[in-house]
Structures are given as C-alpha cells and as structure tokens.
Design a protein around this motif. Structure first.
Motif, PDB file in Angstrom:
ATOM      1  N   ASP A  79       0.750  -1.318   0.174  1.00 42.23           N
ATOM      2  CA  ASP A  79      -0.103   0.038   0.005  1.00 42.23           C
ATOM      3  C   ASP A  79       0.787   1.175   0.089  1.00 42.23           C
ATOM      4  O   ASP A  79       1.359   1.576   1.092  1.00 42.23           O
ATOM      5  N   ALA A  80       1.324   1.733  -1.248  1.00 44.05           N
ATOM      6  CA  ALA A  80       2.135   2.915  -1.187  1.00 44.05           C
ATOM      7  C   ALA A  80       1.560   4.023  -0.611  1.00 44.05           C
ATOM      8  O   ALA A  80       2.218   4.779  -0.104  1.00 44.05           O
ATOM      9  N   GLU A  81       0.314   4.440  -0.394  1.00 46.58           N
ATOM     10  CA  GLU A  81      -0.237   5.584   0.182  1.00 46.58           C
ATOM     11  C   GLU A  81       0.324   5.695   1.798  1.00 46.58           C
ATOM     12  O   GLU A  81       0.439   6.691   2.334  1.00 46.58           O
ATOM     13  N   HIS A  82       0.123   4.246   2.287  1.00 49.97           N
ATOM     14  CA  HIS A  82       0.540   4.349   3.818  1.00 49.97           C
ATOM     15  C   HIS A  82       1.856   3.646   4.041  1.00 49.97           C
ATOM     16  O   HIS A  82       2.222   3.542   5.126  1.00 49.97           O
ATOM     17  N   SER A  83       2.648   3.506   2.908  1.00 51.54           N
ATOM     18  CA  SER A  83       4.065   3.039   2.937  1.00 51.54           C
ATOM     19  C   SER A  83       4.017   1.867   3.724  1.00 51.54           C
ATOM     20  O   SER A  83       4.689   1.649   4.887  1.00 51.54           O
ATOM     21  N   ASP A  84       3.332   0.996   3.648  1.00 49.90           N
ATOM     22  CA  ASP A  84       3.164  -0.177   4.212  1.00 49.90           C
ATOM     23  C   ASP A  84       4.046  -1.208   3.747  1.00 49.90           C
ATOM     24  O   ASP A  84       3.616  -2.152   2.847  1.00 49.90           O
ATOM     25  N   ALA A  85       5.345  -1.452   4.141  1.00 49.22           N
ATOM     26  CA  ALA A  85       6.148  -2.383   3.674  1.00 49.22           C
ATOM     27  C   ALA A  85       5.938  -3.854   4.274  1.00 49.22           C
ATOM     28  O   ALA A  85       5.431  -3.731   5.123  1.00 49.22           O
ATOM     29  N   ILE A  86       6.418  -4.438   3.478  1.00 52.89           N
ATOM     30  CA  ILE A  86       6.073  -5.991   3.595  1.00 52.89           C
ATOM     31  C   ILE A  86       7.098  -6.956   4.257  1.00 52.89           C
ATOM     32  O   ILE A  86       8.120  -6.708   3.793  1.00 52.89           O
ATOM     33  N   ASP A  87       6.941  -7.818   5.328  1.00 56.36           N
ATOM     34  CA  ASP A  87       8.000  -8.825   5.603  1.00 56.36           C
ATOM     35  C   ASP A  87       7.872 -10.049   4.764  1.00 56.36           C
ATOM     36  O   ASP A  87       6.920 -10.181   3.886  1.00 56.36           O
ATOM     37  N   VAL A  88       8.938 -10.319   4.531  1.00 55.88           N
ATOM     38  CA  VAL A  88       8.967 -11.622   3.292  1.00 55.88           C
ATOM     39  C   VAL A  88      10.108 -12.622   4.074  1.00 55.88           C
ATOM     40  O   VAL A  88      11.119 -12.640   4.641  1.00 55.88           O
ATOM     41  N   CYS A  89       9.162 -13.864   4.123  1.00 51.31           N
ATOM     42  CA  CYS A  89       9.857 -15.226   4.877  1.00 51.31           C
ATOM     43  C   CYS A  89      10.311 -15.968   3.494  1.00 51.31           C
ATOM     44  O   CYS A  89       9.606 -16.439   2.571  1.00 51.31           O
ATOM     45  N   VAL A  90      11.674 -16.473   3.472  1.00 50.89           N
ATOM     46  CA  VAL A  90      12.301 -17.048   2.518  1.00 50.89           C
ATOM     47  C   VAL A  90      12.641 -18.474   3.030  1.00 50.89           C
ATOM     48  O   VAL A  90      13.697 -18.509   3.881  1.00 50.89           O
TER      49      VAL A  90
END
Length: 437
Positions: free
Chosen positions: A237-248
């Motif tokens: 969500d670019a509007e709220h700068s909602d960065a995402i965790d990524v599990c690898v």
C-alpha cells in the motif's frame, strides 16, 4: 553492469564476464558495484506490468550497456513462458508461488534466464563451455532443463547419493545429451566443495573453460530478484508506506540474497525472515556473532540441507560483516521436521492449501516471528513457496495421508531410465573425470 569480488582481490568485470566466470579468480563471489534505484513512480508502474515486461524494466538499467533492448527482450521471451503467482492465504499472509516453471521449482526463474543469456553470448562469440553445478535437489533439474541441448555448453551436475528425492533425481538424470550427472558418495557440501576446488585449480582452468550455474553465479541471482517486486507490490500500500515482511526458505541463501538485491533497488521490504531447517548455522550466528559452518544434516526439506551456505559470503559483504546490521534486516528461525509436518497439517486444515516441506518451514518461521513479541514486525507478509508439493509426495502423504498429483510431464520422467555415473568425494577423482570430457 560492473561486478566486483566479495574478496576485493580481483578486477572489476562486466556482467558477461561474471556470467561466464561464475566465481571470481580470488575465490570470492561477484557482487554489483552499484545498484540502480527505482522510485515510487517506478514501483507504481511495476505493479501493473505483466511478468515479462517487469523483467525487462528491472533488468534494463543493469544490462543496457551490454545488450540492446531488442536482444534483452528476445532473451526474456525465450526464458519466461511462466510467471509467479500470488496466492492469498488470509488477510495477513500471502504465498508467492514460484513453482509454475518447467521443473516446478523457483530455480527455473534464475536458470532459464541464465541459460538463454549464455546461449545468446555463445551464439554471438562461438565459444564452448563446461558448467559445473552442485545440487541438493531442485537446482539440478532446473539447470538441466534450462541448458538441455544448448549448443556449445556441457552441464556436469554433482549430487549427493541417496539425499535427493526420486523425482528430483529423475528430472536431471534422465535427459542425457549434453547433461552429465555424477552421483557423489557424500553430502551436498562435498559436492559444492568439489566444484569450488575445480574453479581454483590452475591446470583445469588453463585448458578448460569452466563456469557455474549454482546460485554462486550472479547470472542466476539477478533475475531471481525480480519476483520479489512481483510478490511484494501486489500487497504493498504505497499511500500508507506499508512495507511487507518476506519469509524465505533458505539453504544456500541464494534466494535470500536475491531478495536483498531487490531491496537495494527499492523493493519495499520491511524485514526478511530466513527460514531454515535443522541446519541452523545462520540463526546461531545472528544470536552469537560467531559463524560456525559444519557438515549438513538430512531433513524432510532436503533442498535446504546446507551446513556451509555459499551465499552467506555475499550477505556479509553487503553489510560490511557487521552482525548487528545483518540482524537488523534479517531474522532467522530453525524449524525441525516434526514442526514441518505439523505445519503442513495445520495449513491444510485451516485453508485447504497443500504446502511442500520447504514452504511449511517458512510458514512456521513466520508464525514464530509474529509470536516473538519483537518490535518492527510488519502487519502483512509474503511467504515464498519454492517447490510444487507434488515433488515431495512421500512427505506430503506422511503429513496429510494423500499424495498430490503431478503434471503429466513429471509423471513420465519417473518411468525413464536413470543416467548417472558414481563418483567418490575426492577431488582427484573429479579432476580425472573432467579430463575425460
């Protein structure tokens, strides 16, 4: 694109040179000298592109000095008849399915682009090449299928005897032609050590043109970074700068390293979680600050059975060897086989989703991360699913009491004859074999 060695003792080289060298002459691994940076406007554009167009947009600033736009487009067209798929699990977690390529493994994304790139350069320059590759499972099939019958290239695959699934073994030992499979009496780490030693051997390198298709080759890592943009931007969500965790799911740590490349380019990842099995060298390092590689142990998630991950050298280099910096960006959790099976059962019971054992390790690691109480955990996360569950039917059947179906092409390869040569784990034996090629 300019590339430098992690050990800083070799000259800076072009992408084409790094692609064919595989490993730097000083024994280090190639890293980009600089990363292009994509801004918010680029990311908005990326979110609406189909996968081939996304690959072209991300790779253009890297390769524009070595490939014309039309040439890059042709390579991409040949490499990608498939794309990643984002599958929502619930309102907080989505799965990035990377198993829709020809061998049902995430490694198709890197191997196909690398093979088609090398094929382009080979055709233009009329060279011959022997590619040495160690595999703990999926690398072998992805590389074998990507390079099968590519003119001027011979593939030598080394794999640990009895430590890959029957289906994985059949995928890369039944092709023949320019694909040579060596069944090594030892572990994956032994196979990897043989390959590394061959690259350092002056006699071999004086008379044979050698390269690598493992994740030590930057030609695989660069295209793998692109599916992180695909997965993360579907949730972002670019509007709220909602960065995402990524599990690898992590074994040799090439996949995680590709994710860090994406983050360096501006992909909005909040934090990475490196999910490992009982081979827990990295989580122990992040806790103690002491890096203690050791012999790998066998688990149900066998593609991650690595006790001395090669790409950790790249990650340490990226963070200047500072464990505190690494730990601020990467968390890591070890998941044993019992928890792997339990998570497979729970995910199927809750969502009707069949996870292969590697994806199950990642799902459990994500849950533990969320339950840890640590600050800075993102609200939403994406989990990379690196292999089709049908490739691990025995483990799935053990957990869920039924076997998932395989595509017809993979069913057929199970009935084909195995073509592999036994090899002990001494380098002299491997070197003698290479002289016969």
């Amino acid at each position: 694109m300019q590339c430098k060695s992690t050990r800083d003792q070799s000259p800076v080289v072009s992408f084409r040179k790094a692609l064919f060298n595989g490993q730097a002459p000083d024994g280090g691994l190639y890293m980009p000298v600089m990363f292009p940076r994509f801004d918010a406007g680029d990311l908005r554009d990326f979110a609406s592109l189909d996968y081939r167009d996304l690959v072209f947009r991300v790779l253009t600033p890297w390769l524009k000095d070595e490939l014309q736009a039309q040439e890059l487009q042709q390579i991409i067209e040949k490499a990608y008849s498939f794309a990643p798929n984002v599958e929502p699990l619930n309102d907080r977690t989505s799965i990035l399915e990377l198993f829709h390529g020809p061998t049902l493994s995430f490694k198709d994304f890197g191997a196909q682009f690398m093979a088609k790139s090398m094929g382009f350069f080979m055709q233009r320059e009329n060279q011959e090449l022997t590619i040495l590759t160690a595999t703990s499972g999926d690398t072998g099939s992805a590389v074998a299928h990507a390079y099968h019958n590519v003119k001027g290239i011979r593939i030598v695959l080394l794999y640990p005897s009895g430590q890959v699934s029957k289906l994985q073994e059949k995928q890369f030992t039944t092709l023949g032609d320019n694909i040579v499979a060596l069944e090594v009496d030892g572990t994956f780490d032994d196979c990897q050590a043989l390959v590394k030693t061959a690259f350092r051997d002056p006699d071999l390198n004086a008379k044979k043109s050698l390269s690598s298709a493992n994740s030590i080759n930057i030609g695989r890592l660069l295209p793998q970074s692109i599916y992180y943009f695909k997965g993360v931007l579907e949730l972002y969500d670019a509007e709220h700068s909602d960065a995402i965790d990524v599990c690898v799911p992590s074994g040799n740590f090439g996949n995680l390293c590709a994710g860090l490349f994406a983050a360096q380019m501006g992909c909005p990842v909040n934090r990475f979680i490196a999910a490992v099995n009982a081979n827990a060298v990295v989580p122990e390092y992040l806790k103690s600050g002491e890096y203690k590689p050791r012999a790998s142990v066998r688990t149900l998630s066998n593609a991650m059975d690595v006790g001395n991950p090669s790409n950790w050298e790249r990650i340490r280099y990226l963070f200047n060897g500072e464990v505190e910096q690494i730990a601020s960006r990467i968390g890591s959790t070890s998941v044993n086989d019992a928890s792997t099976l339990q998570t497979m059962q729970q995910i199927y019971a809750d969502y009707g989703y069949i996870a292969d054992p590697h994806t199950s390790v990642a799902l459990e690691a994500l849950q533990r991360s969320r339950s840890s109480g640590l600050s800075g955990i993102a609200d939403r996360a994406i989990v990379l699913s690196t292999a089709h569950p049908g490739k691990f039917r025995q483990t799935v059947s053990r957990a869920l009491e039924f076997e998932p179906q395989l595509p017809p092409a993979l069913e057929r390869c199970l009935n084909m004859d195995k073509k592999a040569q036994p090899l002990d784990n001494r380098f002299d034996a491997f070197k003698d074999f290479l002289w016969t090629l």
